[in-house]
Motif scaffolding. Structure first.
Motif, PDB file in Angstrom:
ATOM      1  N   PRO A   1       0.828  -1.215   0.000  1.00 47.31           N
ATOM      2  CA  PRO A   1       0.000   0.000   0.000  1.00 47.31           C
ATOM      3  C   PRO A   1       0.859   1.261   0.000  1.00 47.31           C
ATOM      4  N   LEU A   2       0.297   2.373  -0.478  1.00 49.55           N
ATOM      5  CA  LEU A   2       0.978   3.673  -0.429  1.00 49.55           C
ATOM      6  C   LEU A   2       0.278   4.527   0.632  1.00 49.55           C
ATOM      7  N   PRO A   3       0.820   4.515   1.866  1.00 46.18           N
ATOM      8  CA  PRO A   3       0.115   5.135   2.996  1.00 46.18           C
ATOM      9  C   PRO A   3      -0.144   6.628   2.842  1.00 46.18           C
ATOM     10  N   ASP A   4       0.742   7.351   2.125  1.00 50.43           N
ATOM     11  CA  ASP A   4       0.525   8.796   1.967  1.00 50.43           C
ATOM     12  C   ASP A   4      -0.771   9.081   1.207  1.00 50.43           C
ATOM     13  N   ARG A   5      -1.060   8.259   0.216  1.00 48.22           N
ATOM     14  CA  ARG A   5      -2.285   8.459  -0.565  1.00 48.22           C
ATOM     15  C   ARG A   5      -3.517   8.136   0.298  1.00 48.22           C
TER      16      ARG A   5
END
Lengths: 111, 111
Positions: free
Chosen positions: B90-94
């Motif tokens: 996953p891309l946590p910032d998004r």
């Protein structure tokens, strides 16, 4: 949606029924005009007349009404007719629910 | 998405361009299978092999691959092929960005 709804998805996977419920809200927000409409209602600081919403968008009145129906079906807004106009307001519990679902604890993941 | 992205929509309405960007992420999450897939990846605690994802879903391998492409196009996950398998994370910032957008300060609205 069950109580588990309010667990961030970074903690545990969603059940099928919770996913179906939350996906309906995300689908409603998955259109740029509808999302902007939601943001205008959410930031109005109370209820807002459809007569104030329509002039803000480059789409027809019936299209605005359609988008409002979709947001309402997804449990994101509520409305009441008074006289000529319909007034809309956001449902903060539903917003909080799906916000929590997407939230990432600071410690959970490093990018 | 501009810096304003990270202002909750209860504070101020979204601009057209920010709405277009965020709506793409919400649209990607607006399908029950795709949302559940996202939750499995987000809660994996690291990367997860596509070979572990496919058996969890009652849909074909190509369908899982299609959903993964949609999530990746929306900036929600990333992947890398190593040998036979593709690994996803996953891309946590998004996730944080769109979670913040939907967040409701405790004081902001009473239901």
């Amino acid at each position: 949606m069950s109580k588990q709804c309010c667990t961030p998805m970074t903690s545990s996977p969603l059940s099928s029924s919770d996913a179906t419920d939350a996906a309906a809200a995300f689908k409603a927000l998955g259109d740029p005009v509808r999302l902007r409409l939601m943001s205008v209602i959410a930031s109005a600081g109370g209820e807002i007349c459809v007569c104030e919403l329509t002039p803000l968008f480059d789409v027809s009145g019936p299209t605005v009404s359609h988008h409002l129906r979709v947001l309402r079906s997804a449990g994101l807004i509520e409305c009441e007719r008074r006289g000529t106009w319909v007034y809309y307001w956001p449902l903060p519990d539903r917003l909080r629910q799906i916000s929590t679902l997407l939230s990432v604890p600071e410690s959970a993941m490093a990018e």
